[in-house]
Design an enzyme around this catalytic site. Structure first.
Site, PDB file in Angstrom:
ATOM      1  N   THR B 146      40.096  47.758  43.399  1.00 52.66           N
ATOM      2  CA  THR B 146      41.335  47.009  43.673  1.00 52.66           C
ATOM      3  C   THR B 146      41.214  45.665  42.946  1.00 52.66           C
ATOM      4  O   THR B 146      41.511  45.588  41.758  1.00 52.66           O
ATOM      5  CB  THR B 146      41.573  46.825  45.189  1.00 52.66           C
ATOM      6  OG1 THR B 146      40.405  46.287  45.790  1.00 52.66           O
ATOM      7  CG2 THR B 146      41.928  48.150  45.831  1.00 52.66           C
ATOM      8  N   LYS B 168      33.831  50.288  46.485  1.00 48.38           N
ATOM      9  CA  LYS B 168      34.824  49.312  46.041  1.00 48.38           C
ATOM     10  C   LYS B 168      34.928  48.250  47.127  1.00 48.38           C
ATOM     11  O   LYS B 168      34.643  48.511  48.294  1.00 48.38           O
ATOM     12  CB  LYS B 168      36.186  49.929  45.775  1.00 48.38           C
ATOM     13  CG  LYS B 168      36.943  50.469  46.940  1.00 48.38           C
ATOM     14  CD  LYS B 168      37.633  49.528  47.897  1.00 48.38           C
ATOM     15  CE  LYS B 168      38.439  48.439  47.252  1.00 48.38           C
ATOM     16  NZ  LYS B 168      39.109  47.618  48.353  1.00 48.38           N
ATOM     17  N   THR B 179      35.037  45.206  53.668  1.00 53.82           N
ATOM     18  CA  THR B 179      36.281  45.900  53.318  1.00 53.82           C
ATOM     19  C   THR B 179      36.031  46.737  52.132  1.00 53.82           C
ATOM     20  O   THR B 179      36.009  46.246  51.018  1.00 53.82           O
ATOM     21  CB  THR B 179      37.373  44.960  52.883  1.00 53.82           C
ATOM     22  OG1 THR B 179      37.740  44.246  54.003  1.00 53.82           O
ATOM     23  CG2 THR B 179      38.586  45.729  52.411  1.00 53.82           C
ATOM     24  N   GLU B 259      35.837  38.113  45.664  1.00 51.94           N
ATOM     25  CA  GLU B 259      36.986  37.412  45.078  1.00 51.94           C
ATOM     26  C   GLU B 259      36.754  35.917  44.912  1.00 51.94           C
ATOM     27  O   GLU B 259      36.534  35.192  45.872  1.00 51.94           O
ATOM     28  CB  GLU B 259      38.206  37.599  45.976  1.00 51.94           C
ATOM     29  CG  GLU B 259      38.783  38.996  45.884  1.00 51.94           C
ATOM     30  CD  GLU B 259      39.824  39.280  46.957  1.00 51.94           C
ATOM     31  OE1 GLU B 259      39.993  38.442  47.838  1.00 51.94           O
ATOM     32  OE2 GLU B 259      40.435  40.347  46.869  1.00 51.94           O
ATOM     33  N   ASN B 378      44.009  35.179  46.933  1.00 52.31           N
ATOM     34  CA  ASN B 378      44.539  35.671  48.193  1.00 52.31           C
ATOM     35  C   ASN B 378      45.893  35.070  48.564  1.00 52.31           C
ATOM     36  O   ASN B 378      46.570  35.571  49.452  1.00 52.31           O
ATOM     37  CB  ASN B 378      43.510  35.475  49.301  1.00 52.31           C
ATOM     38  CG  ASN B 378      42.363  36.444  49.112  1.00 52.31           C
ATOM     39  OD1 ASN B 378      42.576  37.644  49.164  1.00 52.31           O
ATOM     40  ND2 ASN B 378      41.177  35.932  48.831  1.00 52.31           N
ATOM     41  N   SER B 383      52.172  39.205  46.231  1.00 51.43           N
ATOM     42  CA  SER B 383      53.443  38.793  45.640  1.00 51.43           C
ATOM     43  C   SER B 383      53.405  38.944  44.135  1.00 51.43           C
ATOM     44  O   SER B 383      52.528  39.567  43.581  1.00 51.43           O
ATOM     45  CB  SER B 383      53.779  37.360  46.033  1.00 51.43           C
ATOM     46  OG  SER B 383      52.662  36.519  45.919  1.00 51.43           O
TER      47      SER B 383
END
Lengths: 383, 383
Positions: B146, B168, B179, B259, B378, B383
């Site tokens: 992702t 992942k 996650t 991230e 994040n 969006s």
């Protein structure tokens, strides 16, 4: 005039030189009686700063005549030397006021793990005591600021009596309390035991529900002083409501000025089986970094709200959860509701409503978004 | 070759069109036997995605023949329609492979709260099945990414048997699990019950201690498939160690690619009364945003470590805590230790050591710093 609004209190703020910026960093609040009832609520962090340890001791008898507060150093994790500095500060303040050290609470705020230059505090004490007046509330409120951008003050005017308060705190705001110092004064006549119960109840509903960043400080202190100078003993319910409203007002000011925040978020949890579960759910969402980043990005990402709720032990069925952002129910019965495009998060104030459909209890948690500026301020704080 | 390194497994990855980017988003792992033992560990989040609910059911008999995985949508909080899409995906995959749907686990990852375009998955299935081969591991690992910047694969080569794995996950990494989706394969012969116990033990020590941002997902799944194709039943202790090492390897890769992170932080807690308390203390520090910001700012702000430890219920005395950053003991006996200027945090890897002086147990938690890029990724994710 914050803490000097009620009759019979004096306050002052001055520059002791603890802050490198040269801004005011030492404050004093004096209770001139005739009564000296006092109560306090302190951090539940097990790593407590020296002034917290001191103040918890001296407030045990339900009586205080003064509170001395400094910014520019938390005096936390500073060992016996740090405790000695707190003790000396109380003694010297007491000597300057002609009272006993046991009647002086001490509060400190600033960086953890550095020794205070206590000589600077002692040097500044004569000026501070001389300056203390019934107009000194705002100066005291200014002198306890750290990363705050504005000073926080609140007043409640009763019928012939009043409550005043001041607060500092802009980060490390989390339950058990927020990261903050708060002094509240009242010229109402309230006995110390009752004062303590009422303060604890007010804190539970206000400061304990302001959760900016999930981080709990070593220095949190809320002290209330009651001197009976008005000659009035207010109705218990009325006083409780007034005290709670002053605390709520200060809590809102803390969240409004939280470090780097671009949104003030109100998380309203309803339909909970118990108030404690409502608080648990609200806090879980308030502490979810992904949710906080989404709000910064003006994104009504309700999936992150559900993921946060799902980590709690509260009573609910996943397929009954409703979530609204600013009145738009984007999640209905645990699934997709109104289109998220209908939500406008461009305002600074955001209201997230969660209905657990598991009972009749509610609670509201105040928090902030997670922003570049929060990271920046806290990456650079001590360097 | 990750999941296709052990004998008797085939895999593939393809582009079904679920991702707007047009990147690969559908993966298949096939166990060709002769044995079909399987075990799984799933998110402890009470809000579970449809594929988690499905996979938990079908793995109950300890047997699986295939795992179908998609990125481009988590299929979480999608109601009965979402569950129907998972069910249909399993049935169509089973039909294409000539097996029963009860032998097909489903994993999904991506945004919560949107319906998957399941027709795209079904359209892509024939190609995916056709492509599946003993060389397909890397393509499968790529198709489940992702926000990952690199695919995560690991291999353990035993004596005549082996373990392979893919994972992942780049955000929402927190205990109960991270996650992530993980598929592990082995050609060792291991019974399903034993496989489950060994997987649970491996997860407890690895994925459950990778806590990037304190956020727990609705989709976490770790599945292990064992086909006995090597004809070997390894020594139990040896297999447990190998399985744990493959999980640890993948967990490190997850944290390394988290991230926006600029530091990989290892929090080593020692001197704990129990292993659980060591984990509690490590997680509390790992989740403290102020600590995480300080590391981003290359600031060895140990006061924030102590403030975080102080919020736990672990056994310790505040005046006995020692904390080191990269080998420099900046906090000794709960107070000021070596000068913080001696600490160099410019490297990507940071090691924080905490000694509670309360026992002999230890645990290590892996986490990341909190950076501008984490906030950016994040804030913009959906969006």
């Amino acid at each position: 005039m914050s803490v000097t609004h009620p009759k019979g209190f004096a306050a002052a703020g001055t520059k002791a030189g603890l802050k490198e910026s040269g801004k005011p960093d030492l404050a004093l609040v004096i209770n001139n009686g005739p009564e000296y009832a006092a109560a306090g609520v302190f951090t539940s962090n097990r790593v407590k700063a020296a002034p917290v340890v001191w103040s918890q001791q001296v407030i045990k008898d339900g009586s205080l005549k003064a509170v001395i507060l400094n910014s520019g150093g938390a005096n936390a994790c500073t060992g016996p030397e740090g405790f000695g500095n707190t003790h000396l500060t109380a003694e010297q303040t007491a000597a300057a006021l002609g009272i006993g050290a046991i009647d002086v609470a001490v509060c400190s705020t600033g960086l953890i793990g550095i020794q205070l230059d206590v000589a600077k505090i002692i040097d500044a004490l004569p000026t501070l005591v001389e300056d203390a007046s019934a107009e000194g509330g705002p100066a005291a409120a200014e002198a306890i600021m750290t990363t705050d951008t504005v000073s926080k003050q609140a007043v409640h005017q009763g019928d012939g009596w009043s409550i005043g308060g001041m607060a500092k705190g802009a980060g490390m705001l989390a339950p058990g309390l927020a990261t903050m110092l708060v002094v509240i004064t009242t010229d109402a006549s309230v006995q110390a035991d009752r004062l303590h119960d009422q303060l604890a109840d007010a804190c539970r509903q206000t400061f304990d529900r302001a959760d900016s960043d999930g981080c709990m400080s070593t220095n949190d202190t809320v002290i209330v002083l009651a001197n009976g100078a008005s000659g009035i003993t207010p109705d218990e319910t009325e006083f409780q409501a007034a005290l709670t409203e002053v605390c709520a007002d200060l809590a809102r000011q803390l969240i409004a000025d939280a470090e780097g925040a671009s949104h003030e978020i109100e998380i309203v949890v309803s339909g909970a089986a118990t108030e404690a579960e409502a608080v648990e759910v609200g806090r879980s969402v308030a502490r979810n970094n992904l949710f906080k980043c989404a709000i910064f990005g003006n994104d009504p990402n309700w999936g992150r709200v559900l993921a946060a709720i799902g980590t709690t032990a509260a009573t609910f069925e996943p397929d009954q959860l409703d979530v609204s952002f600013n009145g738009v129910q984007v999640c209905r019965a645990g699934g997709i509701g109104e289109p998220r495009e209908l939500v406008d998060l461009s305002d600074r104030k955001v209201r997230v409503e969660i209905d657990l459909h598991a009972g009749a209890e509610t609670a509201t948690i105040l928090t902030n978004d997670l922003t570049y500026d929060y990271v920046k301020e806290n990456a650079e704080y001590s360097s």
